[in-house]
Design a protein around this motif. Sequence first.
Motif, PDB file in Angstrom:
ATOM      1  N   LEU A   1       8.400 -12.178  19.508  1.00 33.57           N
ATOM      2  CA  LEU A   1       7.072 -12.099  18.899  1.00 33.57           C
ATOM      3  C   LEU A   1       6.481 -10.697  19.032  1.00 33.57           C
ATOM      4  O   LEU A   1       5.680 -10.273  18.188  1.00 33.57           O
ATOM      5  CB  LEU A   1       6.146 -13.126  19.543  1.00 33.57           C
ATOM      6  CG  LEU A   1       4.692 -13.163  19.064  1.00 33.57           C
ATOM      7  CD1 LEU A   1       4.619 -13.473  17.570  1.00 33.57           C
ATOM      8  CD2 LEU A   1       3.891 -14.182  19.874  1.00 33.57           C
ATOM      9  N   ALA A   2       6.864  -9.956  20.076  1.00 31.96           N
ATOM     10  CA  ALA A   2       6.334  -8.597  20.244  1.00 31.96           C
ATOM     11  C   ALA A   2       6.663  -7.730  19.038  1.00 31.96           C
ATOM     12  O   ALA A   2       5.835  -6.921  18.592  1.00 31.96           O
ATOM     13  CB  ALA A   2       6.888  -7.965  21.520  1.00 31.96           C
ATOM     14  N   ALA A   3       7.865  -7.885  18.484  1.00 27.72           N
ATOM     15  CA  ALA A   3       8.247  -7.098  17.308  1.00 27.72           C
ATOM     16  C   ALA A   3       7.429  -7.505  16.094  1.00 27.72           C
ATOM     17  O   ALA A   3       7.004  -6.658  15.300  1.00 27.72           O
ATOM     18  CB  ALA A   3       9.738  -7.264  17.030  1.00 27.72           C
ATOM     19  N   ALA A   4       7.203  -8.803  15.920  1.00 30.53           N
ATOM     20  CA  ALA A   4       6.394  -9.264  14.788  1.00 30.53           C
ATOM     21  C   ALA A   4       4.970  -8.743  14.893  1.00 30.53           C
ATOM     22  O   ALA A   4       4.364  -8.338  13.882  1.00 30.53           O
ATOM     23  CB  ALA A   4       6.412 -10.788  14.726  1.00 30.53           C
ATOM     24  N   LEU A   5       4.404  -8.745  16.099  1.00 30.55           N
ATOM     25  CA  LEU A   5       3.048  -8.233  16.275  1.00 30.55           C
ATOM     26  C   LEU A   5       2.997  -6.728  16.029  1.00 30.55           C
ATOM     27  O   LEU A   5       2.009  -6.216  15.472  1.00 30.55           O
ATOM     28  CB  LEU A   5       2.539  -8.564  17.672  1.00 30.55           C
ATOM     29  CG  LEU A   5       2.330 -10.051  17.976  1.00 30.55           C
ATOM     30  CD1 LEU A   5       1.916 -10.241  19.426  1.00 30.55           C
ATOM     31  CD2 LEU A   5       1.290 -10.657  17.035  1.00 30.55           C
ATOM     32  N   ALA A   6       4.038  -6.014  16.417  1.00 26.92           N
ATOM     33  CA  ALA A   6       4.086  -4.577  16.144  1.00 26.92           C
ATOM     34  C   ALA A   6       4.114  -4.320  14.641  1.00 26.92           C
ATOM     35  O   ALA A   6       3.433  -3.415  14.137  1.00 26.92           O
ATOM     36  CB  ALA A   6       5.300  -3.952  16.821  1.00 26.92           C
ATOM     37  N   ALA A   7       4.898  -5.108  13.913  1.00 31.68           N
ATOM     38  CA  ALA A   7       4.925  -4.961  12.451  1.00 31.68           C
ATOM     39  C   ALA A   7       3.574  -5.322  11.840  1.00 31.68           C
ATOM     40  O   ALA A   7       3.118  -4.674  10.889  1.00 31.68           O
ATOM     41  CB  ALA A   7       6.028  -5.843  11.865  1.00 31.68           C
ATOM     42  N   ALA A   8       2.912  -6.347  12.385  1.00 29.62           N
ATOM     43  CA  ALA A   8       1.587  -6.723  11.896  1.00 29.62           C
ATOM     44  C   ALA A   8       0.586  -5.597  12.111  1.00 29.62           C
ATOM     45  O   ALA A   8      -0.246  -5.298  11.243  1.00 29.62           O
ATOM     46  CB  ALA A   8       1.119  -8.000  12.592  1.00 29.62           C
ATOM     47  N   ALA A   9       0.659  -4.942  13.274  1.00 29.25           N
ATOM     48  CA  ALA A   9      -0.232  -3.814  13.543  1.00 29.25           C
ATOM     49  C   ALA A   9       0.010  -2.691  12.548  1.00 29.25           C
ATOM     50  O   ALA A   9      -0.944  -2.049  12.062  1.00 29.25           O
ATOM     51  CB  ALA A   9      -0.028  -3.317  14.971  1.00 29.25           C
ATOM     52  N   ALA A  10       1.281  -2.428  12.217  1.00 21.23           N
ATOM     53  CA  ALA A  10       1.594  -1.366  11.260  1.00 21.23           C
ATOM     54  C   ALA A  10       1.025  -1.694   9.884  1.00 21.23           C
ATOM     55  O   ALA A  10       0.513  -0.803   9.187  1.00 21.23           O
ATOM     56  CB  ALA A  10       3.108  -1.170  11.184  1.00 21.23           C
ATOM     57  N   LEU A  11       1.112  -2.957   9.469  1.00 18.05           N
ATOM     58  CA  LEU A  11       0.558  -3.337   8.163  1.00 18.05           C
ATOM     59  C   LEU A  11      -0.953  -3.126   8.128  1.00 18.05           C
ATOM     60  O   LEU A  11      -1.498  -2.519   7.193  1.00 18.05           O
ATOM     61  CB  LEU A  11       0.905  -4.788   7.845  1.00 18.05           C
ATOM     62  CG  LEU A  11       0.419  -5.320   6.486  1.00 18.05           C
ATOM     63  CD1 LEU A  11       1.403  -6.334   5.920  1.00 18.05           C
ATOM     64  CD2 LEU A  11      -0.971  -5.934   6.550  1.00 18.05           C
ATOM     65  N   VAL A  12      -1.656  -3.616   9.126  1.00 17.40           N
ATOM     66  CA  VAL A  12      -3.114  -3.482   9.148  1.00 17.40           C
ATOM     67  C   VAL A  12      -3.519  -2.016   9.234  1.00 17.40           C
ATOM     68  O   VAL A  12      -4.456  -1.569   8.551  1.00 17.40           O
ATOM     69  CB  VAL A  12      -3.704  -4.304  10.307  1.00 17.40           C
ATOM     70  CG1 VAL A  12      -5.168  -3.942  10.550  1.00 17.40           C
ATOM     71  CG2 VAL A  12      -3.565  -5.791  10.007  1.00 17.40           C
ATOM     72  N   HIS A  13      -2.820  -1.249  10.041  1.00 21.07           N
ATOM     73  CA  HIS A  13      -3.098   0.180  10.173  1.00 21.07           C
ATOM     74  C   HIS A  13      -2.968   0.880   8.827  1.00 21.07           C
ATOM     75  O   HIS A  13      -3.843   1.663   8.414  1.00 21.07           O
ATOM     76  CB  HIS A  13      -2.124   0.765  11.201  1.00 21.07           C
ATOM     77  CG  HIS A  13      -2.287   2.222  11.458  1.00 21.07           C
ATOM     78  ND1 HIS A  13      -1.253   3.114  11.246  1.00 21.07           N
ATOM     79  CD2 HIS A  13      -3.324   2.954  11.921  1.00 21.07           C
ATOM     80  CE1 HIS A  13      -1.653   4.334  11.584  1.00 21.07           C
ATOM     81  NE2 HIS A  13      -2.904   4.274  11.991  1.00 21.07           N
ATOM     82  N   GLY A  14      -1.870   0.596   8.111  1.00 24.21           N
ATOM     83  CA  GLY A  14      -1.666   1.222   6.809  1.00 24.21           C
ATOM     84  C   GLY A  14      -2.717   0.822   5.797  1.00 24.21           C
ATOM     85  O   GLY A  14      -3.252   1.667   5.051  1.00 24.21           O
ATOM     86  N   ARG A  15      -3.048  -0.450   5.766  1.00 28.86           N
ATOM     87  CA  ARG A  15      -4.039  -0.920   4.792  1.00 28.86           C
ATOM     88  C   ARG A  15      -5.441  -0.434   5.118  1.00 28.86           C
ATOM     89  O   ARG A  15      -6.266  -0.246   4.217  1.00 28.86           O
ATOM     90  CB  ARG A  15      -3.994  -2.445   4.708  1.00 28.86           C
ATOM     91  CG  ARG A  15      -2.722  -2.923   4.026  1.00 28.86           C
ATOM     92  CD  ARG A  15      -2.681  -4.426   3.830  1.00 28.86           C
ATOM     93  NE  ARG A  15      -1.555  -4.737   2.965  1.00 28.86           N
ATOM     94  CZ  ARG A  15      -1.646  -5.368   1.793  1.00 28.86           C
ATOM     95  NH1 ARG A  15      -2.826  -5.786   1.362  1.00 28.86           N
ATOM     96  NH2 ARG A  15      -0.576  -5.596   1.057  1.00 28.86           N
ATOM     97  N   ALA A  16      -5.725  -0.225   6.385  1.00 29.91           N
ATOM     98  CA  ALA A  16      -7.056   0.270   6.760  1.00 29.91           C
ATOM     99  C   ALA A  16      -7.312   1.648   6.177  1.00 29.91           C
ATOM    100  O   ALA A  16      -8.471   1.998   5.878  1.00 29.91           O
ATOM    101  CB  ALA A  16      -7.199   0.295   8.277  1.00 29.91           C
ATOM    102  N   ALA A  17      -6.256   2.440   6.007  1.00 25.89           N
ATOM    103  CA  ALA A  17      -6.446   3.760   5.400  1.00 25.89           C
ATOM    104  C   ALA A  17      -6.923   3.631   3.965  1.00 25.89           C
ATOM    105  O   ALA A  17      -7.785   4.391   3.515  1.00 25.89           O
ATOM    106  CB  ALA A  17      -5.138   4.546   5.461  1.00 25.89           C
ATOM    107  N   ASP A  18      -6.371   2.673   3.224  1.00 25.34           N
ATOM    108  CA  ASP A  18      -6.813   2.456   1.846  1.00 25.34           C
ATOM    109  C   ASP A  18      -8.197   1.841   1.788  1.00 25.34           C
ATOM    110  O   ASP A  18      -8.976   2.115   0.870  1.00 25.34           O
ATOM    111  CB  ASP A  18      -5.811   1.573   1.105  1.00 25.34           C
ATOM    112  CG  ASP A  18      -4.642   2.376   0.538  1.00 25.34           C
ATOM    113  OD1 ASP A  18      -4.860   3.556   0.191  1.00 25.34           O
ATOM    114  OD2 ASP A  18      -3.542   1.826   0.442  1.00 25.34           O
ATOM    115  N   VAL A  19      -8.511   0.996   2.747  1.00 25.66           N
ATOM    116  CA  VAL A  19      -9.859   0.426   2.791  1.00 25.66           C
ATOM    117  C   VAL A  19     -10.880   1.524   3.091  1.00 25.66           C
ATOM    118  O   VAL A  19     -11.975   1.557   2.505  1.00 25.66           O
ATOM    119  CB  VAL A  19      -9.942  -0.698   3.844  1.00 25.66           C
ATOM    120  CG1 VAL A  19     -11.386  -1.140   4.067  1.00 25.66           C
ATOM    121  CG2 VAL A  19      -9.090  -1.894   3.402  1.00 25.66           C
ATOM    122  N   ALA A  20     -10.514   2.441   3.984  1.00 27.27           N
ATOM    123  CA  ALA A  20     -11.432   3.519   4.365  1.00 27.27           C
ATOM    124  C   ALA A  20     -11.756   4.404   3.163  1.00 27.27           C
ATOM    125  O   ALA A  20     -12.929   4.640   2.841  1.00 27.27           O
ATOM    126  CB  ALA A  20     -10.838   4.346   5.496  1.00 27.27           C
TER     127      ALA A  20
END
Length: 586
Positions: free
Chosen positions: A542-561
């Motif tokens: 699950l640690a790997a899945a959560l790391a991938a989830a963090a990367a997705l949110v991080h990337g999308r936050a740049a577009d939201v910003a």
Amino acid sequence: MILGYTAAEVRAAEEPLLARGVPLMQHAAFALAGRVAAELAERRGQVRGATVVALVGSGNNGGDALHAGAFLARRGVSVVAVCATDEPHAEGLAALRRAGGRAVRAVDADPGAGDHAAVGGAADGGADGGAADGGPDRAAADGGADRAAAGDRGASAVGTSAAPDRVRGAGPDGLPGVWLGDAVAEAYAADVVLDGLLGIGGRGAPRGTAGLLAGLLSDLLESEDAGAAGGGPRSAAEAGGGPLVVAVDLPSGIGVDDGALPDGPVLPAGLTVTFGAAKPGLLLPPASRRAGRVEVVDLGLPLPERPSAARLAPADVAALWPVPGPEDHKYSRGVLGVVAGTPAYPGAAVLTVSAAALSGVGMVRYVGPSAVARSVLAARPEVVAGEGRVQAWLLGPGVDPRHAKQARRLTDALHAALAEGLPAVLDAGALALAPRELAPWCVLTPHAGELATLLGRLGEDVDRAEVEAEPLRWARRAHELTGATVLLKGSTTVVVGAGGAVYAQGDAPGWLATAGSGDVLAGVLGALLAGRAADVLADPPLAAALAAAAALVHGRAADVAVPGGPVTALGVAHALPATVAGVLRG
């Protein structure tokens, strides 16, 4: 979620269906033609009257392209198949001809030699055709390619009124031979180019005539893209010029299973229509940057339960994100301990705790120099300065290992995390201070240069360029050597974890390559690990899945910003609440 399966896994899944006579190629080609027709309708307003050039090799991908061309020709599309092989798929070639499409052989020859006829007007001969797959000089084709680059998109010598010295007469295979410079010009003038040169059985870049076709057309498309948009891996169609390149199953020549790029030309696609399942090379860098948008055609293959690689979608992240219920409180939502920053780098601590707090963690405890703590509290007054009980640790952003006191705080916290079985994020300065043996719920977050340094400390002789060329290989090696989950940062982020877990997230815009961005990503990941600490300990992959989830949110936050524009790291952090809310809303 997009699931990637190796070439061997896909072939094994196809075998029982083929044995039962399931026409997989026809199903794949029909779906490909439908997707191309949709793109044509969007680009032109209608399908009829469009032009499609199919670059055809000898394998099944060439057959897919020929059959798709036949479906499109029946809808009023002008289709020309440019064969780079002596043995194009016979049934596909016959289907294209019956539908009114045309087929030619690409040949590398002096354009002034021999008897020739125009591609568009030459009659097809027998059933099979193709050019010899030798190693001719690419410079011979420059004339036709330069003509296309100059903007002569409506009157190329290949498809319309070529002079009689441009195309050879039909060879023993029955297909008229066309000088490949004119073939490239015709492809550049088309609305869509289908790349069917190589399939999952190919190894390395296209060679011979196929390599010349791919290389010359790639040069044209990427040079126009650079002129229009400052360079980069996008297709020329996406930059406003040139045809849309649609890769048939995968861009010819990429590493199917590992995402490696060959030492040779790869035609960059704006869209890849892949059959049965995505292949790992479509998700993994650096090849993923040549695949464009990836769409999977479901063929009903009996694939293994566990993929070789995966890419999370927002719905997957919504299922992973810790969402508080009415009975939760700040402690049950997770407390994250942060050791970050030094007097020389206080901003890293501010960015890290800001991202963690704005991602929804229950509490952040900051441990560090008093001067940095004052900066942290000024920016985020909800943070608690000082040690105390935590569910997870975030260690290293802005920590110079030569700062003795902060380095000691970091190593003390890491030893406590390992002794108590607490999840931890190890970023920046923590990578240099970490012991060799870690746990899968410890997540290393290097960029390519930091991973090369870390691997060197572990006895591997590798430099940054080698990591960038084979990111999966080296991220996997770091996981093998340390036991930790590894998140390798990049334009496509690769995550390798326990149980063979591999994720590749391509959610970050280029604008996110900015100072402090990694500190924000670390904060997002720390919040996730704190919020799901017990689950991660019970289920290490699950640690790997959560790391991938963090990367997705991080990337999308740049577009939201700032959609489509430049961002700062703090701006990305401030966009996290809206980004998370959007993901959770689905």
